[in-house]
Design a protein around this motif. Sequence first.
Motif, PDB file in Angstrom:
ATOM      1  N   UNK A 477      46.431  35.020  49.002  1.00 20.82           N
ATOM      2  CA  UNK A 477      46.188  36.058  48.005  1.00 20.82           C
ATOM      3  C   UNK A 477      46.729  35.642  46.633  1.00 20.82           C
ATOM      4  N   UNK A 478      47.850  34.929  46.638  1.00 24.67           N
ATOM      5  CA  UNK A 478      48.378  34.423  45.368  1.00 24.67           C
ATOM      6  C   UNK A 478      47.435  33.379  44.765  1.00 24.67           C
ATOM      7  N   UNK A 479      46.821  32.575  45.623  1.00 25.59           N
ATOM      8  CA  UNK A 479      45.854  31.604  45.119  1.00 25.59           C
ATOM      9  C   UNK A 479      44.648  32.314  44.504  1.00 25.59           C
ATOM     10  N   UNK A 480      44.261  33.442  45.063  1.00 22.13           N
ATOM     11  CA  UNK A 480      43.179  34.230  44.466  1.00 22.13           C
ATOM     12  C   UNK A 480      43.563  34.665  43.055  1.00 22.13           C
ATOM     13  N   UNK A 481      44.818  35.095  42.881  1.00 28.11           N
ATOM     14  CA  UNK A 481      45.303  35.476  41.554  1.00 28.11           C
ATOM     15  C   UNK A 481      45.192  34.291  40.589  1.00 28.11           C
ATOM     16  N   UNK A 482      45.608  33.124  41.058  1.00 24.29           N
ATOM     17  CA  UNK A 482      45.570  31.943  40.206  1.00 24.29           C
ATOM     18  C   UNK A 482      44.137  31.555  39.835  1.00 24.29           C
ATOM     19  N   UNK A 483      43.237  31.646  40.808  1.00 21.98           N
ATOM     20  CA  UNK A 483      41.835  31.306  40.524  1.00 21.98           C
ATOM     21  C   UNK A 483      41.191  32.338  39.601  1.00 21.98           C
ATOM     22  N   UNK A 484      41.667  33.586  39.663  1.00 26.16           N
ATOM     23  CA  UNK A 484      41.143  34.611  38.759  1.00 26.16           C
ATOM     24  C   UNK A 484      41.482  34.274  37.304  1.00 26.16           C
ATOM     25  N   UNK A 485      42.544  33.512  37.105  1.00 23.11           N
ATOM     26  CA  UNK A 485      42.888  33.024  35.770  1.00 23.11           C
ATOM     27  C   UNK A 485      42.144  31.733  35.459  1.00 23.11           C
TER      28      UNK A 485
END
Length: 616
Positions: A477-485
């Motif tokens: 889920x944290x990687x999703x946050x990073x990819x959203x950026x």
Amino acid sequence: MPPPPVRPAGTGAGPSDRGDEVDQTQRIPRIPHGADAPTEPIRRVPAPPADSLAAAETQIIPTVPEGPEALAAGQSQLESGVRDEKSLARDSASMAVPTLISRATGFLSKLLLAAAVGTGAVNDSYQIAQTLPMIINELLLGGVLTSVVVPLLVRSQKEDADGGEGYTQLLITVSTVLLGVATVVATVAAPLLVGIYVSSDSRADPAMTAALSYLLLPEIVFLGLSALFGAILNARHVFGPPAWAPVLNNLVVIVVLAVYWVLPGSLRAGDVSLSHPKLLLLGLGTTLGIVLQAGYMVPALRRSGFRFRWRWGWDRRLNEFGGLAAWVIGYVAVSQVGVTVHTRVAADHAEGGITAFNYAWLLLQLPYGILGFSLLAAIMPRMSAAAADDDVPGVVAHLSQGARLMAVMLIPLSGVLTVVGGPLGVAFFSFGQSSVTSASRVGLALAFSAFGLFPFALTMLQFRVFYAMKDARTPTLLMVVMMAVKVPLSYLVPLVCDSDQVVIGLSLVNSLSFAAGAVAGQIWLRVRLGRLETRRLLVSTGKATGATVVGCAAAFGVVALLFVALPDMGAVPQAWITLVLESLLALLASFGLLMVFDAEELRPAIRRIGGLVRRR
């Protein structure tokens, strides 16, 4: 029956007046995985008053008896903490030298690659083809092995009568079969895989990329086994051979590239025949290095006491492994969205863009690979053991110690890379088939992204905390946050940058995504574990940042004044002089100021240096 009391933190914990209330609220529950992973925070009691000793350590521990028993318990705890700190330092040191040599030889191989084939379309094709087996390995097993397997192996060693040997044998058997099947399928589907990353009108060469992929995709099985063997050895606290194995791989690649350079003829865009001598040498030689890297660790496994035999069947804990692995595979899949977007944007808008971005990323990772990765590999088994014992203070202590050590080590290095990025690129990459212009682009990409070094290392540490608690969902889920950026900003880069600046913009976006991930990870861990000694981390980060800014500014000013008095000597000589002088001055000034600021993380090193000086 009440639960057993929680263990005190490994270092520096003081007594608390919370009593049994702490015992009941400080335990880490056995965390489920997959869809059942918890979303509610672990309950914590309020922290002690700010002026208490416990608050200074931000650890809440159970009470200890008063009187002589208290003194004995405190002394035992102190000795345990000192032993653990020395053990961590010893294990990190055992990896520091081979890791340094590994990074140095890997860097040398990249220099030879740039000099031998240039930094244009041929190098881009090789970089993409070499990325494919790594990505597939990560999707199937590599990411799981480097994050989830060590905690599971540590638990099997603690729980199984045979010390986890049968579980390890079964894991190797299942992994080998999975990797073998994946290797065959991926090799057959090589053109389709290349099409994901390279469009038909790309500035890279799609046909050459596909031809090289046929030779490089067999690496998949050996990459996976290499990671698995390293995880097994690390779980057994054997750190040297996994750290030395990449050195052997790098040496093989260096020899291959040296032979490539002196071999008559040239490999140009459009040379797609698998019978081309240089193409065969480049592909098969690179694969040979990975094969030897995996094979190098087999004798070390035997010396550690492990004996392999094929073990067929199923173990119920493989279900647990599968649940954790599903989330890690999701993590890798999400991260590859960013890799794909970066590759397409770089390949479509700048010839040599993929090579320049990868080289800048390689340079940025060098300090982390030498210092940060060694620390993480040493701290992971300890953190896993603390989590297995339901020891919240122990997990928090390892997280805090690792984060603060990384701050004081990596922030000064990121500052140095910022001020010397441009000269570094010109100094190292202006040889052979590479030009000063393309080399300067690598250096500028490094300079604009160097601030992401510490956030990247902190994010990797945070991920390992979650994996140690058998929670593979949160890192995904944290990687999703990073990819959203990362993804939308990556598509924005070509709209606001010229073609020769696209790589610089992509490198900047990459570091911004890690900064976002580090902030989100710290917040997430605060919700899960409670207080994280964030104040101590902020103090260490502030000291490191202040010392770095002043030290690098002073070094930059001194060198600038020096060149005012010197005659023009050409781009490459001036780059080398700038690189050497600014690096030395900035590092000496930054770490010197950290000593003046009394950064506690440097005290062991200062005491060791002082002891050596006194003995002389």
